[in-house]
Design an enzyme around this catalytic site. Structure first.
Site, PDB file in Angstrom:
ATOM      1  CG  ASP A   1      -1.761   1.348   1.421  1.00  0.00           C
ATOM      2  OD1 ASP A   1      -1.618   2.303   0.648  1.00  0.00           O
ATOM      3  OD2 ASP A   1      -2.521   1.253   2.356  1.00  0.00           O
TER       4      ASP A   1
ATOM      5  CD  GLU B   1      26.470   4.629   7.461  1.00  0.00           C
ATOM      6  OE1 GLU B   1      26.597   3.153   7.819  1.00  0.00           O
ATOM      7  OE2 GLU B   1      25.865   5.428   7.844  1.00  0.00           O
TER       8      GLU B   1
ATOM      9  CB  CYS C   1      24.168   7.966  10.141  1.00  0.00           C
ATOM     10  SG  CYS C   1      23.413   6.717   9.158  1.00  0.00           S
TER      11      CYS C   1
ATOM     12  CB  THR D   1      14.478   3.871   4.506  1.00  0.00           C
ATOM     13  OG1 THR D   1      15.224   2.500   4.703  1.00  0.00           O
ATOM     14  CG2 THR D   1      13.161   3.430   4.991  1.00  0.00           C
TER      15      THR D   1
ATOM     16  CB  SER E   1      18.258   0.264  13.802  1.00  0.00           C
ATOM     17  OG  SER E   1      17.260   0.516  12.793  1.00  0.00           O
TER      18      SER E   1
ATOM     19  CG  HIS F   1      20.332  10.304  11.551  1.00  0.00           C
ATOM     20  ND1 HIS F   1      20.902  10.302  10.401  1.00  0.00           N
ATOM     21  CD2 HIS F   1      19.975   8.790  11.676  1.00  0.00           C
ATOM     22  CE1 HIS F   1      20.895   9.035   9.710  1.00  0.00           C
ATOM     23  NE2 HIS F   1      20.365   8.262  10.297  1.00  0.00           N
TER      24      HIS F   1
ATOM     25  CE  LYS G   1       6.921   5.362  14.659  1.00  0.00           C
ATOM     26  NZ  LYS G   1       7.370   3.999  14.604  1.00  0.00           N
TER      27      LYS G   1
ATOM     28  CG  ASN H   1      19.231   7.368   5.680  1.00  0.00           C
ATOM     29  OD1 ASN H   1      19.579   8.311   5.755  1.00  0.00           O
ATOM     30  ND2 ASN H   1      19.143   5.966   6.247  1.00  0.00           N
TER      31      ASN H   1
ATOM     32  CB  SER I   1      23.630   1.763  13.148  1.00  0.00           C
ATOM     33  OG  SER I   1      22.339   2.119  13.050  1.00  0.00           O
TER      34      SER I   1
HETATM   35  N1  COA Z   1      -0.763   2.939   5.567  1.00  0.00           N
HETATM   36  C1  COA Z   1      -0.289   3.732   6.665  1.00  0.00           C
HETATM   37  N2  COA Z   1       0.645   3.516   7.596  1.00  0.00           N
HETATM   38  C2  COA Z   1       1.305   1.992   7.326  1.00  0.00           C
HETATM   39  C3  COA Z   1       0.495   1.165   6.579  1.00  0.00           C
HETATM   40  C4  COA Z   1      -0.513   1.783   5.563  1.00  0.00           C
HETATM   41  N3  COA Z   1      -0.972   0.911   4.807  1.00  0.00           N
HETATM   42  N4  COA Z   1       1.163   0.101   6.539  1.00  0.00           N
HETATM   43  C5  COA Z   1       2.142   0.079   7.711  1.00  0.00           C
HETATM   44  N5  COA Z   1       1.932   1.404   7.786  1.00  0.00           N
HETATM   45  C6  COA Z   1       3.036   2.092   8.926  1.00  0.00           C
HETATM   46  C7  COA Z   1       3.095   1.219  10.085  1.00  0.00           C
HETATM   47  O1  COA Z   1       2.212   1.100  11.087  1.00  0.00           O
HETATM   48  C8  COA Z   1       4.472   1.620  10.877  1.00  0.00           C
HETATM   49  O2  COA Z   1       4.322   2.767  11.200  1.00  0.00           O
HETATM   50  P1  COA Z   1       4.470   3.004  13.070  1.00  0.00           P
HETATM   51  O3  COA Z   1       5.923   2.506  13.084  1.00  0.00           O
HETATM   52  O4  COA Z   1       4.465   4.360  13.419  1.00  0.00           O
HETATM   53  O5  COA Z   1       3.612   2.337  13.685  1.00  0.00           O
HETATM   54  C9  COA Z   1       5.415   2.136   9.482  1.00  0.00           C
HETATM   55  O6  COA Z   1       4.281   2.159   8.418  1.00  0.00           O
HETATM   56  C10 COA Z   1       6.530   1.085   8.876  1.00  0.00           C
HETATM   57  O7  COA Z   1       5.889  -0.054   8.783  1.00  0.00           O
HETATM   58  P2  COA Z   1       6.288  -1.515   9.610  1.00  0.00           P
HETATM   59  O8  COA Z   1       5.514  -2.676   9.001  1.00  0.00           O
HETATM   60  O9  COA Z   1       6.161  -1.329  11.119  1.00  0.00           O
HETATM   61  O10 COA Z   1       8.067  -1.582   9.197  1.00  0.00           O
HETATM   62  P3  COA Z   1       8.464  -2.177   8.290  1.00  0.00           P
HETATM   63  O11 COA Z   1       8.830  -3.664   8.244  1.00  0.00           O
HETATM   64  O12 COA Z   1       8.172  -1.796   6.620  1.00  0.00           O
HETATM   65  O13 COA Z   1      10.029  -1.587   8.568  1.00  0.00           O
HETATM   66  C11 COA Z   1      11.816   0.407   8.836  1.00  0.00           C
HETATM   67  C12 COA Z   1      10.345  -0.228   8.264  1.00  0.00           C
HETATM   68  C13 COA Z   1      11.826   1.502   9.233  1.00  0.00           C
HETATM   69  C14 COA Z   1      12.200  -0.789  10.140  1.00  0.00           C
HETATM   70  C15 COA Z   1      12.640  -0.418   7.512  1.00  0.00           C
HETATM   71  O14 COA Z   1      12.181   0.437   6.664  1.00  0.00           O
HETATM   72  C16 COA Z   1      14.115  -0.368   8.000  1.00  0.00           C
HETATM   73  O15 COA Z   1      14.515  -1.377   8.083  1.00  0.00           O
HETATM   74  N6  COA Z   1      14.801   0.664   7.385  1.00  0.00           N
HETATM   75  C17 COA Z   1      16.257   0.729   7.420  1.00  0.00           C
HETATM   76  C18 COA Z   1      16.942   0.962   8.822  1.00  0.00           C
HETATM   77  C19 COA Z   1      16.475   2.339   9.474  1.00  0.00           C
HETATM   78  O16 COA Z   1      16.108   3.360   8.852  1.00  0.00           O
HETATM   79  N7  COA Z   1      16.620   2.288  10.792  1.00  0.00           N
HETATM   80  C20 COA Z   1      16.345   3.743  11.573  1.00  0.00           C
HETATM   81  C21 COA Z   1      17.242   3.948  12.465  1.00  0.00           C
HETATM   82  S1  COA Z   1      18.759   4.566  12.040  1.00  0.00           S
END
Ligand code: COA
Length: 396
Positions: free
Chosen positions: A29, A79, A111, A152, A201, A233, A242, A277, A310
């Site tokens: 979605d 990195e 980062c 991302t 993370s 960051h 958040k 990112n 990280s």
């Molecule tokens: N409509 C609106 N929001 C939606 C949705 C939809 N149809 N489906 C999912 N979401 C939201 C989830 O609720 C979640 O939000 P929340 O965290 O506020 O609850 C968000 O989208 C992400 O979805 P989720 O399923 O929880 O996570 P994911 O498995 O897609 O992974 C990350 C998200 C960020 C962990 C992933 O992109 C990642 O590994 N990124 C790289 C690492 C990174 O950036 N780390 C950050 C610290 S440096």
């Protein structure tokens, strides 16, 4: 005497991927990317761009009109290193024809390293107020195709010219640090993509924020209300939201009102939503976004800044916006850079992603694409070759 950032320019590759398109292709979605992550586009580097060409292009703008002999140091934070031994900054130093009486080094800690380099440079500038330091942060954020991290990704470099009596922001001396040995994200030297437990993370990021803030508060004796705006960051925009909600909740039991959250951080997220990112460059691009996208004059306002790398190391620090800063921003150039990027099809994006040069002694040329002021030509006998491009990114 204040020390800090005198000029701030970023560069991002000339190609981008619409996350709506990626969502369709991955049967996700689109609102998950647009609302859940808060991202719209990500910049994609073509095969003839890398951290060197991106940083050299950003630096070209940052040092325009500056006496090259005043630049005593080039610090390159990344990195996405292109060599285990040679600092990427030495290529930049060569491409920009900087004087030989200049020190160059590469720094690393995910980062975070750009902020560490910034803080290590400032005492030098205090001691040598006639000198400048060129701080480069440059990265290509890369996760596996079809993984949760894929939306991302992104790519950009930021060049910050550090000086005494800076025209944009002065960095205040108090800072809070946090280090912990955690395996939330890392990239062994033999892998092209990071290994990441994304959800872990994001949790560690928030823990590190609380700890670094507590240390910063102890050192500075400042309250949250002493800060007018905040930069984080930003691996994706929702992470910064958040983080700010967490910071407010630590300091105030009432949840932050949506309009206050928007006033505190939204301007800082404008550029990141469009380019994705950029690891080490991300916090500096958030700062550029805040300064350039805030309508009201922020002169003399204090900005709170949080850097997270990280692994992990984090730092909370602050900056004072200098009166008259608006005259020295690169708002128009950045707007042109972002608006002149070309959208990629999924097929072209995956082709860019999968491109790899052979790892033998031969001569291998990269295909020519739209780049910034420099391009990565290819390799010969394992040596990386770069060339200057005739057109600046704004006019290509
Ligand atoms: N409509 C609106 N929001 C939606 C949705 C939809 N149809 N489906 C999912 N979401 C939201 C989830 O609720 C979640 O939000 P929340 O965290 O506020 O609850 C968000 O989208 C992400 O979805 P989720 O399923 O929880 O996570 P994911 O498995 O897609 O992974 C990350 C998200 C960020 C962990 C992933 O992109 C990642 O590994 N990124 C790289 C690492 C990174 O950036 N780390 C950050 C610290 S440096």
């Amino acid at each position: 005497m204040g020390v800090g950032i005198d000029a701030l320019h970023f560069y991002t590759p000339r190609y981008m991927l619409d996350l709506r398109l990626l969502a369709r292709e991955r049967a996700v979605d689109p609102q998950k990317y647009l609302t859940g992550l808060g991202q719209e586009w990500m910049s994609i580097a073509p095969p003839d761009e890398d951290i060197v060409t991106m940083a050299a292009t950003a630096a070209t703008d940052a040092i325009r009109g500056v006496d090259p002999h005043s630049i005593a140091m080039v610090l390159f934070a990344t990195e996405s290193a292109v060599d285990h031994s040679k600092a990427a900054g030495v290529w930049v130093h060569h491409l920009l024809e900087l004087p030989r009486t200049c020190r160059v080094v590469e720094v690393k800690q995910a980062c975070y390293s750009g902020v560490c380099a910034l803080q290590l440079a400032l005492p030098y500038i205090r001691q040598h107020p006639d000198k400048k330091v060129l701080l480069l942060t440059s990265d290509i954020a890369r996760y596996g195709l079809n993984t949760p991290g894929e939306p991302t990704q992104g790519a950009a470099a930021c060049a910050a010219l550090l000086s005494a009596s800076p025209r944009l922001v002065a960095i205040e001396p108090e800072a809070g640090y946090y280090t912990d040995h955690v395996m939330d994200f890392w990239r062994p030297t033999y892998l092209q993509e990071a290994i990441v437990d994304g959800k872990y993370s994001t949790r560690i990021y928030l823990t590190a924020l609380g700890e670094a803030w507590a240390h910063y508060q102890m050192e500075s004796k400042r309250a949250l209300s002493d800060h007018a705006r905040f930069c984080y960051h930003t691996p994706f925009a929702r992470m910064a939201q958040k983080a700010h909600e967490r910071l407010v909740s630590i300091n105030d039991s009432a949840p932050i009102a949506p309009e206050t959250l928007a006033r505190h951080i939204n301007a800082s997220l404008v550029y990141g939503k469009k380019l994705g990112n950029s690891y080490t460059a991300s916090l500096f691009i958030s700062l550029a976004s805040l300064l350039e996208q805030t309508e009201e004059d922020l002169s003399s306002c204090r900005i709170g800044l949080f850097s997270y790398g990280s692994g992990c190391v984090a730092e909370y620090f602050s900056a004072l916006v200098q009166p008259g800063y608006r005259r020295h921003l690169a708002t128009d150039a950045h707007a042109l850079l972002l608006s002149s990027r070309r959208p990629l099809s999924i097929g072209d994006y995956e082709q860019f992603y999968q491109y790899a040069l052979p790892q033998d002694e031969g001569r291998h040329a990269t295909p020519r694409h739209r780049t910034g002021a420099f391009r990565f030509q290819g390799v010969e006998a394992h040596e990386r070759l770069y060339e200057r491009c005739p057109l600046s990114p704004a006019h290509a």
